[in-house]
Design an enzyme around this catalytic site. Structure first.
Site, PDB file in Angstrom:
ATOM      1  N   LYS A 280       0.826  -1.207   0.000  1.00 27.19           N
ATOM      2  CA  LYS A 280       0.000   0.000   0.000  1.00 27.19           C
ATOM      3  C   LYS A 280       0.853   1.246   0.000  1.00 27.19           C
ATOM      4  CE  LYS A 280      -4.101  -1.920   1.890  1.00 27.19           C
ATOM      5  NZ  LYS A 280      -4.522  -2.440   3.177  1.00 27.19           N
TER       6      LYS A 280
ATOM      7  N   ARG B 266      -6.417  -7.985 -10.027  1.00 29.52           N
ATOM      8  CA  ARG B 266      -7.011  -9.287 -10.335  1.00 29.52           C
ATOM      9  C   ARG B 266      -8.493  -9.096 -10.637  1.00 29.52           C
ATOM     10  NH1 ARG B 266     -10.175  -9.297  -5.769  1.00 29.52           N
ATOM     11  NH2 ARG B 266      -9.158  -8.487  -3.914  1.00 29.52           N
TER      12      ARG B 266
END
Lengths: 504, 165, 504, 165
Positions: free
Chosen positions: A116, A292
């Site tokens: 992150k 994804r």
């Protein structure tokens, strides 16, 4: 076209992937753990490879076993689905090393967006704003205190390696900070093997809205609408929608632009999702990118008419995107309820076990992406998601009415599910108006659903009928041979013929 | 045949009589219900009662029947003339509560020992299933009379975990 | 809004109607014959009324019984579905007389369009061309001979009161005319109670394309695209598509205009379908108007996003059409296969009986409008349609690939069905190209499917596995108690535990 | 156990041995097939054979098993050591053919009488079901030995209609 695709996943998403491959005429190879012998995805695939014992760390998460199965099956591509190895850069690299196409982005993109802190730093260079807070892990409690004070409480503590709603903690004021730091660190360490955490401003009345993007290997990228994912329980999405009730074309355009900058920053190809937090004034902040296919991708498919899995496959084999930004057309509204094997009346405890009766809804505007069948025993070892029920309507109201209708048709017996819980949520006036934030469900559970006053019980007439039905069933149940004699005086005996029919 | 049904603690005395091949009469508290009935699937009954069309499924559970009607579920116990064949296991003797596993799983931690005094909502043990840890709490203030499981044990839904009295 | 709607039908269409009502929040009352006790539509409705014995002329076709059930249930509207009383002007009038809204057009519109001769005369005034031929019933064999000679052979003989593919006969030349006249007349008399017949030019390589229209009670009318219904077996549609592979926007516009003239000519309100014959040069001729919901309405719904049943209900209660012609947007392509309980390997004989196993397809782009369930006994008394399998795709190719995938997932055991037959049709190169006429299936059956050379059998490997599976099943079958002793030496006895599991 | 399977007139001799709990070995014509097997639903088997995943359903019919594999259907007869327990009814004695009703229905017309000489494809009787009339034709030239039904009779699938020899 690929000659064969190995499906490196299980459950509903494996079934979804197999369906897409079948429509493309591509044979599929399934993998399965010992707990998944006879699972629906194994039954539906063209080939099946055993990859180890039930625990996923000994089967679905073992890179070498997946690669080995792919080599044995002569598959030339692997689709990872979501979860398991889908966002594992080492797995993407292992596919490359084995000369098998990974149906996903590059290992570098996965690695970059998987952190992150690095992700925020990268997107900031492209002018995409994140929620105010630290980017680097905090080094000391003292530093945390200083930063929190400068941002202003309430703040969120978040695990750097986290995701999926784990390793998060809300801190209302300085007096809570010390114990919160300790607990979040220890949770992060045990869940992700890394105790790095960072601080973020807590956005009040936040909504979670994400943008679906598609990018090919030739530098073309488009955004194909947003998904409203605000309805969460304990930071886990349970209902998703497309479009979001609060996103208009202008906001959609601006969020889409920002999402495409994130694509650039990540040097991304594949389908992907850029998650944003939207505050009460409809300002939006970058949260993270999921590199994804998303669980909730069907709502986008229903509204845009695109098949995201087929597009992933096309991108992976080097095709150019088959459509331009201006050709993306959204129509109507879609909604998804994640049907879980869990017990809403008992703290949402998982409820694995044998499905003794399964009736799935169908008809106009209903899509059921299921991973189970009647007679299947939902194993204890994996996520309790058994199906995604998706509806489409020409408006949000119609989509919602169809969801209510479909939930009523859906019958799962033998295990408990959250179907009845969804029916209550959909009846809630705030949900119907689209007026909610990420705390909606947890508040509803705490203040209404779990209160003794909110006893979910039947009207008197239905109670009586339920009692009669149980008595009739009881009177018809098989009786041990020794008791059959005694049993012969029962009024039911006339009915041998009927019982014969029923058991045939 | 006479049956006693227990729903939400309420007892209903039911007398069932088959009137015709597909018609039953149920007498409950002096009131007569005449119902068309059809077993449309195993464990699924279609009832027609005063022109209403109602579908009810019945699934045997460990100790009760789970009855589903109009998308709502309710547990029903049935006691017939031959005695209590289906009784809820959760109802113990006066003041005693049996705690049973709500799902299959693994006992990862036992937080109390037999004989311990516990408060209401005090954690007794932790079960892990589907990657979630779930703490089993005491439903009342009292004493742990018995522990049915040990740490690391696998349990099935309905297994006795503890008795608090 | 209506307070309650009585569904004057059975099977899949009754289920479809109940679903629409449920989404609108309108309670439903079902009717059922003795053969339909426990039918899916009866199970799903809120109320149920018995209306007589199994034969439809003693139950579903008896106007007084339907009206009586509606009055008993206090329904304020009746939806007739298709077939049965849907195009019976007396029934529409009986509803009016009972102050119950008939969800359909006026009795006058039904009567006008119900007579092919009157209908052609009416639309001719609005400049809509029919297939060359007589309009009035022919009065004598001599007249028939004269007319046929002037039009030129081949010609079609058609029953004036006919429909649904009955009372039709192709006459290739004058030598066949006399016996054809006799046979068509007698067929017309026994099927429709009226031996009036007329003559039409036989259009070579004809395609059957129909336009869906919507018209409200305020004079607003729109057309919402065409359906390709050319794929027929013995004049019965079996596969329908939207859009038609041969219709481009220009032709669609012209056919739509013509359809709206027919709406005017019939003074029509409700959803309706105007059927056209299209010849090899894409000239189109009016055939007839169906003044009701069509079996194949779902393909239009999938492509336009409209819910035609809900629109019927809205029109019936006096609403204005909620959209204008310019707001009709078609997206992608849809296809419907009518799943029948019939045996394609035995001259398509009906195959009623008990459904012992039913697995229906789902997932992206699949809609199954079914009227049955596992355990249901398909009665002998009605049309053998058990389900309509519908797929949608962004292109005709994708819709077709999804249909193949869905047909493969569809499993019906205990009765025979035409699922395997559809899989063969969809593999046919001419079907895939969209290059066919109304004789396509009958030619395929005669020249390929029913030929001994076209023996549908399994590859050697699959044959061996089929034999092994049957042997395994045989070894596991229940054995009469007297034989159990002898049976105990079988290798299977080890497996008692497993058998116990399977029977639970 | 040894079985004989008959498919499309071809006879296959099968020897089944259970190797492990979920593994069987089938020997056919000297060739050995080792299969993972799982009864996933009643009458539905999942086989894994040389990494292929194959699902096969078996439904007992009047005289045979209807086996469905990859969406294709085939009739299989099985004869076991105790004799012919599942044999096709259509196979009569030499030169004799039994005609059985392909579906339930009503006999609306009998076109021939017992003892009549018939040609191949000559209509013997007409059955009505689901509003369709279906003519049952003689599969061979021969003599009507027996008629199993009369006009207006109701028949079930599999009922004997006529014997032609």
């Amino acid at each position: 076209m690929f000659k064969k695709i190995l499906i490196a996943n299980r459950g509903e998403i494996a079934v979804r992937l197999i369906r897409a491959c079948r429509e493309l005429g591509i044979p599929t190879a399934a993998v399965y753990s010992e707990a998944d012998r006879g699972a629906l995805h194994v039954r539906m695939a063209d080939e099946a490879y055993a990859i180890g014992p039930a625990p996923s760390r000994e089967s679905y998460l073992v890179i070498e076993r997946i690669i080995d199965a792919a080599l044995r099956s002569h598959a030339d591509a692997i689709h990872p689905g979501y979860g398991f190895l889908a966002e594992n850069a080492s797995f993407a690299k292992a596919c490359d090393d084995a000369a098998i196409t990974f149906i996903g982005p590059s290992a570098a993109s996965i690695a970059l967006m998987g952190s992150k802190i690095q992700a925020r730093r990268a997107v900031a260079k492209y002018g995409v704003e994140s929620v105010p807070g630290t980017v680097d892990p905090i080094r000391s409690d003292e530093e945390a205190r200083t930063i929190a004070a400068s941002i202003g409480y309430p703040i969120m503590l978040k695990a750097s390696g986290g995701g999926g709603g784990k390793g998060l903690r809300l801190v209302a004021g300085e007096q809570e900070l010390e114990s919160a730091l300790r607990n979040t660190r220890s949770e992060a360490l045990s869940a992700f093997g890394d105790d790095a955490i960072y601080i973020e401003k807590f956005v009040e009345k936040p909504r979670h809205v994400e943008i679906q993007v598609l990018a090919d290997r030739h530098g073309n990228a488009i955004h194909v609408g947003e998904r409203e994912c605000t309805i969460q329980r304990r930071h886990q999405k349970v209902i998703e929608e497309c479009p979001s009730p609060i996103v208009d074309p202008d906001l959609r355009g601006r969020m889409g632009e920002a999402a495409l900058k994130v694509v650039q920053a990540a040097n991304y190809y594949n389908a992907g999702t850029v998650e944003f937090l939207v505050d009460a004034r409809r300002r939006f902040y970058f949260l993270e990118m999921n590199t994804r296919l998303q669980v909730e991708h069907p709502v986008t498919e229903m509204v845009t008419g695109l098949d995201l899995v087929k597009l992933q496959i096309a991108i992976a084999r080097g095709d150019k995107l088959p459509l331009k930004q201006t050709e993306v057309v959204m129509r109507g509204a879609a909604m998804e309820c994640r049907i879980y094997a869990e017990d809403p009346d008992n703290k949402f405890f998982p409820s694995p076990g044998k499905i003794v009766r399964l009736r799935t809804p169908s008809g106009p505007g209903v899509r059921d992406d299921s991973g189970v069948y009647e007679g299947w025993t939902v194993p204890i070892d994996y996520d309790p998601l058994i199906s995604k029920l998706v509806t489409w309507g020409s408006s949000r109201a119609e989509s919602m009415a169809r969801m209510q209708r479909a939930l009523r048709e859906y019958q799962i017996d033998g295990i408990k599910s959250n179907i009845g819980f969804f029916r209550e949520i959909l009846r809630h006036p705030d949900f119907q108006k689209g007026d909610f934030d990420t705390g909606f469900i947890d508040r509803f559970i705490g203040s209404v659903y779990d209160q003794p006053a909110h006893k979910r019980t039947l009207q008197q007439g239905d109670r009586t009928l339920a009692a009669i039905a149980a008595a009739v069933f009881h009177s018809e149940r098989p009786v041990p041979a020794a008791e059959a004699e005694k049993h012969s005086d029962m009024f039911w005996k006339l009915d041998a013929r009927r019982r014969g029919l029923r058991s045939s | 045949m006479k049956y006693t049904a227990i729903i939400d603690g309420e007892r209903l005395e039911i007398e069932l009589v088959r009137v015709e091949r597909d018609v039953i009469q149920a007498e409950i508290a002096g009131e007569k219900y005449v119902l068309d009935v059809q077993a449309v699937e195993p464990g699924v009954y279609w009832f027609r009662w005063k022109d209403r069309s109602v579908e009810i499924s019945v699934t045997p559970n460990t100790d009760t029947y789970v009855v589903s009607i109009n998308g709502q579920r309710i547990d029903v116990e049935i006691i017939d003339a031959r005695g209590a064949l289906r009784k809820a296991g959760q109802q113990g003797h006066a003041g005693t509560v049996e705690l049973r596993a709500p799902m299959p799983g693994k006992v990862v931690k036992v937080l109390v020992s037999e004989g311990a005094a516990v408060d209401m909502n005090q954690g007794l043990l932790v079960i892990e299933a589907m990657k979630m840890q779930n703490e089993i709490k005491s439903p009342k203030k009292g004493t742990v009379r018995k522990l049915g499981v040990k740490e690391t044990a696998a349990v099935n839904a309905g297994d006795l975990l503890a008795i608090v009295e």
